[in-house]
Design a protein around this motif. Structure first.
Motif, PDB file in Angstrom:
ATOM      1  N   ILE A  12       0.884  -1.166   0.000  1.00  0.00           N
ATOM      2  CA  ILE A  12       0.000   0.000   0.000  1.00  0.00           C
ATOM      3  C   ILE A  12       0.918   1.210   0.000  1.00  0.00           C
ATOM      4  N   MET A  13       0.796   2.046  -1.013  1.00  0.00           N
ATOM      5  CA  MET A  13       1.702   3.189  -1.093  1.00  0.00           C
ATOM      6  C   MET A  13       0.906   4.485  -1.152  1.00  0.00           C
ATOM      7  N   VAL A  14       1.312   5.435  -0.326  1.00  0.00           N
ATOM      8  CA  VAL A  14       0.701   6.751  -0.377  1.00  0.00           C
ATOM      9  C   VAL A  14       1.620   7.644  -1.182  1.00  0.00           C
ATOM     10  N   SER A  15       1.085   8.356  -2.146  1.00  0.00           N
ATOM     11  CA  SER A  15       1.972   9.116  -3.024  1.00  0.00           C
ATOM     12  C   SER A  15       1.291  10.333  -3.623  1.00  0.00           C
ATOM     13  N   HIS A  16       2.134  11.298  -4.009  1.00  0.00           N
ATOM     14  CA  HIS A  16       1.638  12.437  -4.782  1.00  0.00           C
ATOM     15  C   HIS A  16       1.733  12.154  -6.269  1.00  0.00           C
ATOM     16  N   ASP A  17       2.587  11.166  -6.569  1.00  0.00           N
ATOM     17  CA  ASP A  17       3.032  10.962  -7.929  1.00  0.00           C
ATOM     18  C   ASP A  17       2.054  10.061  -8.681  1.00  0.00           C
ATOM     19  N   ILE A  18       1.057  10.670  -9.320  1.00  0.00           N
ATOM     20  CA  ILE A  18       0.013   9.873  -9.960  1.00  0.00           C
ATOM     21  C   ILE A  18       0.539   9.124 -11.180  1.00  0.00           C
ATOM     22  N   THR A  19       1.508   9.738 -11.880  1.00  0.00           N
ATOM     23  CA  THR A  19       2.089   9.061 -13.045  1.00  0.00           C
ATOM     24  C   THR A  19       2.661   7.705 -12.639  1.00  0.00           C
ATOM     25  N   ALA A  20       3.455   7.721 -11.561  1.00  0.00           N
ATOM     26  CA  ALA A  20       4.060   6.477 -11.093  1.00  0.00           C
ATOM     27  C   ALA A  20       2.997   5.525 -10.569  1.00  0.00           C
ATOM     28  N   ALA A  21       1.984   6.085  -9.899  1.00  0.00           N
ATOM     29  CA  ALA A  21       0.918   5.249  -9.353  1.00  0.00           C
ATOM     30  C   ALA A  21       0.257   4.458 -10.469  1.00  0.00           C
ATOM     31  N   VAL A  22      -0.037   5.159 -11.560  1.00  0.00           N
ATOM     32  CA  VAL A  22      -0.716   4.506 -12.677  1.00  0.00           C
ATOM     33  C   VAL A  22       0.206   3.472 -13.320  1.00  0.00           C
ATOM     34  N   LYS A  23       1.507   3.776 -13.336  1.00  0.00           N
ATOM     35  CA  LYS A  23       2.448   2.862 -13.987  1.00  0.00           C
ATOM     36  C   LYS A  23       2.641   1.571 -13.171  1.00  0.00           C
ATOM     37  N   TYR A  24       2.787   1.684 -11.855  1.00  0.00           N
ATOM     38  CA  TYR A  24       3.192   0.520 -11.076  1.00  0.00           C
ATOM     39  C   TYR A  24       2.050  -0.188 -10.339  1.00  0.00           C
ATOM     40  N   ALA A  25       1.035   0.563  -9.924  1.00  0.00           N
ATOM     41  CA  ALA A  25       0.052  -0.027  -9.020  1.00  0.00           C
ATOM     42  C   ALA A  25      -0.944  -0.923  -9.754  1.00  0.00           C
ATOM     43  N   SER A  26      -1.575  -1.815  -8.977  1.00  0.00           N
ATOM     44  CA  SER A  26      -2.653  -2.606  -9.557  1.00  0.00           C
ATOM     45  C   SER A  26      -4.005  -1.975  -9.232  1.00  0.00           C
ATOM     46  N   HIS A  27      -4.079  -1.280  -8.103  1.00  0.00           N
ATOM     47  CA  HIS A  27      -5.318  -0.606  -7.712  1.00  0.00           C
ATOM     48  C   HIS A  27      -5.021   0.832  -7.298  1.00  0.00           C
ATOM     49  N   ILE A  28      -6.016   1.683  -7.444  1.00  0.00           N
ATOM     50  CA  ILE A  28      -5.848   3.084  -7.052  1.00  0.00           C
ATOM     51  C   ILE A  28      -6.984   3.482  -6.111  1.00  0.00           C
ATOM     52  N   LEU A  29      -6.636   4.188  -5.054  1.00  0.00           N
ATOM     53  CA  LEU A  29      -7.662   4.819  -4.219  1.00  0.00           C
ATOM     54  C   LEU A  29      -7.387   6.319  -4.259  1.00  0.00           C
ATOM     55  N   HIS A  30      -8.332   7.050  -4.824  1.00  0.00           N
ATOM     56  CA  HIS A  30      -8.147   8.500  -4.909  1.00  0.00           C
ATOM     57  C   HIS A  30      -9.062   9.150  -3.880  1.00  0.00           C
ATOM     58  N   ILE A  31      -8.477   9.776  -2.853  1.00  0.00           N
ATOM     59  CA  ILE A  31      -9.348  10.369  -1.847  1.00  0.00           C
ATOM     60  C   ILE A  31      -9.258  11.879  -1.854  1.00  0.00           C
ATOM     61  N   SER A  32     -10.400  12.444  -1.548  1.00  0.00           N
ATOM     62  CA  SER A  32     -10.484  13.866  -1.281  1.00  0.00           C
ATOM     63  C   SER A  32     -11.273  13.884   0.024  1.00  0.00           C
ATOM     64  N   HIS A  33     -12.122  14.875   0.228  1.00  0.00           N
ATOM     65  CA  HIS A  33     -12.907  14.821   1.461  1.00  0.00           C
ATOM     66  C   HIS A  33     -13.897  13.669   1.429  1.00  0.00           C
ATOM     67  N   THR A  34     -14.259  13.277   0.214  1.00  0.00           N
ATOM     68  CA  THR A  34     -14.961  12.015   0.045  1.00  0.00           C
ATOM     69  C   THR A  34     -14.137  11.212  -0.943  1.00  0.00           C
ATOM     70  N   PRO A  35     -14.219   9.893  -0.885  1.00  0.00           N
ATOM     71  CA  PRO A  35     -13.420   9.120  -1.823  1.00  0.00           C
ATOM     72  C   PRO A  35     -13.889   9.365  -3.249  1.00  0.00           C
TER      73      PRO A  35
END
Lengths: 277, 237
Positions: free
Chosen positions: B188-211
């Protein structure tokens, strides 16, 4: 040769032997914890807690307690817990709450002493509590025994919990997250710190305790690069400085506390020079 | 059953809600990337996942024999650690503390295990070096080795590449990816880097004040929110 003979002569006195035993033990204990406290950014805890202890002593004196420890020890322990273990959740942050508590107890303590004291020489009493100038040479059998027992307990705790103290000092969050009770060990560190500081007031007095806590640790950190080596070196430096300091102060009739601090400063400078190479 | 399930979780502090209605689950072998702006509740979520903070409502449960204390955590560097006099070996070993029980010292097997983790991350040669003298990338590897000592099941990484230069950043991402693929460790990785997230991750959780989104990354890049962010970050590779 005359100096050695004179020294030998002094060493025959019981009060000198007592002073040396107590001095070495206090120096050892305070330097062990000093490494953790300095790294946790609590260098001023010695100063702050000893002022709390001073305030407590003033109150104990007014209440006419024969054994001041009964009041001084619990109050200092509580102050230590509030400062060290309450951690980041408090509204007033670490250094500010420490400074506040320290100045407040010093002020109130001195005020109470002035208003209620029966002794004619208030400033003399205060001076010896703060600077511990002669206290260590007038230790009773009870003081010495208490100090030995407490020091042995502190050293055992430190050795037994060494790995946990390291983990909590280096990274509290990680330690807590992986299931070690970090807050419990913070509490332990706080209590032990308070005990050592109350004991150390007998040696160097309230004002100079910080020196015993921070100088050996800082000196060791200039040169050594692993936690274990820093701890061992700090303990050795502290013991040697205190021994030398007490002997010099007896020979040259200088105040014990300030002499030890002066030697600590010199050693720190030497270590800083070695560390820069 | 999933390793980690968040159901209807609301997070906040001092009575103020930071983020609400969090629903997601993490299965063994997943690589979940949690993204979102500053203040969206990422660090609060980390604390809750680690069991250091209780959610205001909802439940976080762990399953498949994973205990909440078995999440290997890679924290962000603190100020205290920057000048801490400790050797690499001492730090990596401290990850084994939760397996010591009441024993005050580490056993020979534990030291051997720590050594293996250091070899796995190519830092065995730094073993007796001082932590504060290492480069940023090396320091992260040391903390990662410590996290691996604490668990072999799940890693929780908090901004693992913060402050690293591009080359070291790439190496770090490859390393994490290989831990996930080759050793089967859930990440589980928390990151600012969305480019890398999309490249490496299998799942994404994008949260703001609501998910805003939870699901597979293939679906994420097709959503409007995913598109707007990946494009803002310079698009896909």
């Amino acid at each position: 040769m005359a100096i050695i003979e004179k020294l030998w002569q002094y060493l025959q006195f019981e009060f000198v032997q007592n002073a040396l035993v107590v001095g070495v033990l206090i120096a050892l204990c305070s330097s062990l914890l000093g490494v953790t406290l300095v790294l946790k950014r609590f260098s001023f805890i010695g100063d702050g807690l000893s002022h709390v202890a001073f305030g407590a002593m003033a109150v104990a004196g007014i209440l006419g307690l024969t054994n001041e420890m009964i009041l001084v020890m619990p109050i200092t322990v509580i102050a230590a817990i509030v400062l060290l273990a309450a951690g980041k959740n408090v509204k007033i942050k670490g250094d500010a709450s420490l400074a506040m508590l320290s100045v407040a107890s010093l002020g109130i303590g001195y005020l109470l002493l002035n208003i209620f004291s029966s002794s004619g020489n208030v400033s003399g009493d205060v001076c010896s509590t703060l600077f511990g100038s002669t206290l260590i040479l007038t230790l009773s059998k009870f003081d010495v025994c208490l100090c030995i027992v407490m020091s042995v307990i502190v050293i055992l705790i430190f050795v037994f919990f060494y790995n946990r103290i390291f983990a909590v000092t280096f990274d509290e969050t990680f330690t807590a997250a992986t299931g070690t009770k970090a807050s419990l060990y913070n509490l332990l560190i706080a209590v032990v710190t308070a005990v050592i500081i109350v004991l150390a007031m007998n040696l160097v007095g309230s004002l100079l305790i910080s020196a015993l806590v921070i100088f050996p640790a800082l000196s060791a950190m200039r040169v050594f690069k692993s936690f274990k080596k820093v701890v061992i070196c700090a303990a050795a430096v502290s013991v040697i400085c205190s021994l030398t300091g007490i002997l010099i102060s007896i020979m040259a009739s200088t105040p014990v506390g300030s002499t030890i601090v002066a030697i600590d400063i010199v050693v720190f400078m030497i270590f800083a020079l070695i560390g820069r190479r | 059953m999933a390793q980690l399930i968040c159901s209807d979780v609301t997070l906040g502090y001092e009575g103020k809600t930071v983020t609400e209605n969090l629903n997601f689950e993490v299965n063994a072998g997943d690589y979940l990337c949690i993204v979102g702006e500053n203040g969206a509740g990422k660090s609060t979520l980390i604390k809750a996942l680690l069991g250091l903070k209780n959610p205001m409502s909802g439940t976080i449960t762990t399953g498949e024999r994973l205990k909440s204390t078995e999440i290997g955590y890679l924290p962000q560097q603190t100020l205290i650690q920057k000048d801490f006099p400790a050797s690499v070996k001492e730090i990596v070993l401290s990850g084994l503390l939760n397996k010591c029980g009441l024993r005050p010292f580490y056993t020979k097997e534990q030291k051997e295990f720590a050594k293996k983790q250091m070899e796995r991350l190519n830092i065995a040669h730094l073993s007796s070096k001082c932590y504060r003298e290492l480069s940023g990338g090396q320091q992260q590897r040391v903390l990662l080795a410590r996290a691996l000592c604490a668990t072999g099941k799940m890693l929780l990484l908090d901004e693992p590449v913060a402050g690293l230069d591009p080359k070291v950043t790439k190496e770090m991402y490859e390393l994490i990816s290989s831990l996930n693929k080759e050793d089967g460790i859930t990440v589980i990785m928390v990151s600012h880097d969305i480019t890398a997230a999309v490249k490496y991750a299998s799942h994404i959780l994008h949260i703001s004040h609501t998910p805003l989104f939870f699901g597979k990354k293939e679906d994420y890049i097709k959503t409007d929110i995913g598109k707007s962010f990946t494009e803002a970050m310079g698009g896909e590779e």
